[in-house]
Scaffold this motif. Sequence first.
Motif, PDB file in Angstrom:
ATOM      1  N   TYR A  95       0.813  -1.210   0.000  1.00 19.66           N
ATOM      2  CA  TYR A  95       0.000   0.000   0.000  1.00 19.66           C
ATOM      3  C   TYR A  95       0.852   1.267   0.000  1.00 19.66           C
ATOM      4  O   TYR A  95       0.334   2.352   0.239  1.00 19.66           O
ATOM      5  N   LEU A  96       2.127   1.136  -0.220  1.00 24.53           N
ATOM      6  CA  LEU A  96       3.031   2.282  -0.098  1.00 24.53           C
ATOM      7  C   LEU A  96       3.879   2.482  -1.342  1.00 24.53           C
ATOM      8  O   LEU A  96       5.074   2.753  -1.264  1.00 24.53           O
ATOM      9  N   LEU A 114      10.232   5.497  -2.890  1.00 28.52           N
ATOM     10  CA  LEU A 114      11.188   5.462  -1.786  1.00 28.52           C
ATOM     11  C   LEU A 114      10.421   5.793  -0.510  1.00 28.52           C
ATOM     12  O   LEU A 114      10.093   6.952  -0.235  1.00 28.52           O
ATOM     13  N   VAL A 115      10.106   4.752   0.249  1.00 28.06           N
ATOM     14  CA  VAL A 115       9.410   4.899   1.522  1.00 28.06           C
ATOM     15  C   VAL A 115      10.144   4.023   2.533  1.00 28.06           C
ATOM     16  O   VAL A 115      10.031   2.794   2.497  1.00 28.06           O
ATOM     17  N   MET A 170      14.139   9.487   6.412  1.00 26.46           N
ATOM     18  CA  MET A 170      13.323   9.611   7.615  1.00 26.46           C
ATOM     19  C   MET A 170      12.012  10.357   7.369  1.00 26.46           C
ATOM     20  O   MET A 170      11.033  10.152   8.081  1.00 26.46           O
ATOM     21  N   GLY A 171      11.972  11.226   6.376  1.00 24.88           N
ATOM     22  CA  GLY A 171      10.721  11.912   6.066  1.00 24.88           C
ATOM     23  C   GLY A 171       9.891  11.251   4.996  1.00 24.88           C
ATOM     24  O   GLY A 171       8.774  11.697   4.711  1.00 24.88           O
ATOM     25  N   SER A 172      10.417  10.174   4.405  1.00 28.01           N
ATOM     26  CA  SER A 172       9.761   9.596   3.229  1.00 28.01           C
ATOM     27  C   SER A 172       8.437   8.925   3.556  1.00 28.01           C
ATOM     28  O   SER A 172       7.487   8.989   2.765  1.00 28.01           O
ATOM     29  N   ARG A 173       8.341   8.278   4.690  1.00 25.08           N
ATOM     30  CA  ARG A 173       7.075   7.610   5.033  1.00 25.08           C
ATOM     31  C   ARG A 173       5.987   8.647   5.299  1.00 25.08           C
ATOM     32  O   ARG A 173       4.830   8.487   4.850  1.00 25.08           O
ATOM     33  N   GLU A 174       6.335   9.727   6.024  1.00 22.16           N
ATOM     34  CA  GLU A 174       5.344  10.756   6.297  1.00 22.16           C
ATOM     35  C   GLU A 174       4.877  11.401   4.996  1.00 22.16           C
ATOM     36  O   GLU A 174       3.697  11.734   4.838  1.00 22.16           O
ATOM     37  N   ALA A 175       5.791  11.559   4.051  1.00 20.25           N
ATOM     38  CA  ALA A 175       5.412  12.106   2.755  1.00 20.25           C
ATOM     39  C   ALA A 175       4.413  11.201   2.053  1.00 20.25           C
ATOM     40  O   ALA A 175       3.433  11.679   1.447  1.00 20.25           O
ATOM     41  N   ALA A 176       4.637   9.891   2.104  1.00 20.84           N
ATOM     42  CA  ALA A 176       3.706   8.953   1.476  1.00 20.84           C
ATOM     43  C   ALA A 176       2.333   9.018   2.128  1.00 20.84           C
ATOM     44  O   ALA A 176       1.299   8.962   1.446  1.00 20.84           O
ATOM     45  N   VAL A 177       2.302   9.133   3.452  1.00 25.72           N
ATOM     46  CA  VAL A 177       1.022   9.306   4.140  1.00 25.72           C
ATOM     47  C   VAL A 177       0.330  10.565   3.632  1.00 25.72           C
ATOM     48  O   VAL A 177      -0.877  10.567   3.358  1.00 25.72           O
ATOM     49  N   ASP A 178       1.099  11.639   3.476  1.00 23.67           N
ATOM     50  CA  ASP A 178       0.511  12.905   3.011  1.00 23.67           C
ATOM     51  C   ASP A 178      -0.105  12.770   1.627  1.00 23.67           C
ATOM     52  O   ASP A 178      -1.233  13.218   1.402  1.00 23.67           O
TER      53      ASP A 178
END
Length: 701
Positions: free
Chosen positions: A393-394, A400-401, A503-511
């Motif tokens: 789902y990512l 890049l997550v 470190m910010g890549s997962r939060e970006a994907a959530v966004d």
Amino acid sequence: MPMAGAEDGYDLWLRYRPVEGAPADAYRAQASRLVAGDATPTQAATRAELLRGLGGLFGAAPPLSETVADGAVVVGTPASSPVIAGLGLELDDLGRDGYLIRSVTVDGHAATVIAANDDIGALYGAFHFLRLLQTGQSLDRLDVREAPRVKLRVLNHWDNLDGHVERGYAGASIWGWHKLPDWRAPRYTDYARANASLGINGTVLNNVNADALSLTPMYLEKAAALADVFRPYGIRVYLSARFSAPIEIGGLETADPLDPRVRRWWRDKAEEIYRTIPDFGGFLVKANSEGQPGPQDYERSHADGANMLAEALAPHGGTVMWRAFVYSDEEPDDRAKQAYTEFVPHDGEFHDNVLVQVKNGPIDFQPREPFHPLFGAMPRTPLMMEFQITKEYLGFATHLVYLGPLFEEALAADTHVRGAGSTVAEVIDGSLHGYATTGMAGVANIGADRNWSGSHFDQANWYAYGRLAWNPGLDSRDIAGDWVRMTFSGDPGFVAAVVDMMMGSREAAVDYMTPLGLHHLMGRGHHYGPGPWVEGGPRADWTSVYYHRATRHGIGFDRTATGSNAVAQYAPPVAREFGDLDAVPEEFLLWFHHVPWDYRTQSGRPLWDELVHRYTRGVDYVRGMRETWDRLDGHVDAERHAQVAAFLAIQEKEAQWWRDASIAYFQSISGLPLPEGYATPRRSLEDYQSLEFPHAPGSGR
């Protein structure tokens, strides 16, 4: 700066490229010879890895020796090494897998000892020692004591016998079933090396949507060949067992777990398996979920089914990992509640060699979920964590997550079941409830691609999972730093830039996918791309509209006492926080609450404006990652740099797609204008809805 030589990613984090300059001289002086036996296969693997690693790092392997001199590295156990036996080291509390790395003096000679109670612990210690060298750590006055906090550290391969991998994004299955048992590809040994370097000690070879053929003699011989390759590296083989196997390959007319004939069949099957694979780990079972057979087909409980298999495995030391990813055939009021409803009434009924395997969140590996309410709710039943390393789902393999922060977030979540500080990690490692058997599972992202995982950065998720399975208390940023240094470069500027990016890549994907607690908004079936408009079909809880519940008046799933009351499945302090609109963490706002479009968020923006802002922020972050990576050209070999750059371009394009399609759809529902300064979607909603992807990678079939 000289351009790095071409690499294809096959070596993972075990590249062992030469150390240069003054550090190399210091390292050579402190690892000038190797004292290591090879009387057992694991000892031989340990010595070979140290020779390989030290040889690569120093340009030439140190000589083997039977005596200690200045700079010697001594590895082994008190039983295998007279030197270690003579040091009188305290190793009792390290167990079988733990190890000690210490600077010592032996007969006046300064040396480094890697000591353990068992050969496998010494192998793990050797990998840790090599990691110290690869990441530029000092070898002066070493005193490292490590033992795993989790007993079973397992990969779940969703590989089918035909070579197709369900939700796999690294090509076909790594297992060449039609060539086994006769051809044991060198790649299998490298797979074992990579996992042992992380302390992973088990692998489930086949898909949880199991084929009963995997339990037939032909396939047991194939699994045994893999077990032979993995055994020196401390990795036990497990199999997903199809609950209806007694019917499909056993000739019975029932799979009722309380039927004596069925129970006898499983006992006989277990004896057959252990004759073929003496150290077989046990069974993973998906039952009564998504159409899979299970004990409820016979009006029996999950405990009845798990215990039947546990009794068959118990005489051989085997374990049952019984998945809690279940939901009933009838449409529920809230699918997030199903596992709790089906399992909590049976707490304490499962046999001692059963672990209930629980996903990190209550839906299904979403970009962000609250922790699963089962954690802390079954104090008399060992629960093991199930993370998904492959990014179903990512963004599949192209986005890049980095999942380290997701894993860490779930493990650090506070269940409050025994007061503040009762974390999910303490449930998993057994310290909260006193579980004797503990475990963590990761759905593997490993396949036939040369770089193993489909993209170079997806290797970091395999790496982070392994490190956290060993110690759930580790920091995901520190893990990322180690991985970057070993995988790409130890240059401080490069490491800092790439770790920040990760470190910010997962939060970006959530966004750009599911901001503010939205979830399950992907395309139907293949899960590729946005599909917030998905509705209809055989089950409402397989649609997106079931979860976001957007209307002209608001959006979000009401899981408070006025809605499905899923919050009641958490401990009272957590339930109060999640259920209170003024207290719920904003990242879970729309997971637990249905709120109006003009609800004022923490930023001061109305909810609609905040959603648009976050969708846009996610795309902007990906654009920033592309710019960062472009600036780092020259720190990485051209081949790997080019693939990462190409994938980041795909990610930016698809993040924009997610952003625009989602905004277009939710604007059609809310009827609100875009906030000032934000771009309109590039295509019409009808265009986005018309897109079809019948051959999207990772789709089930």
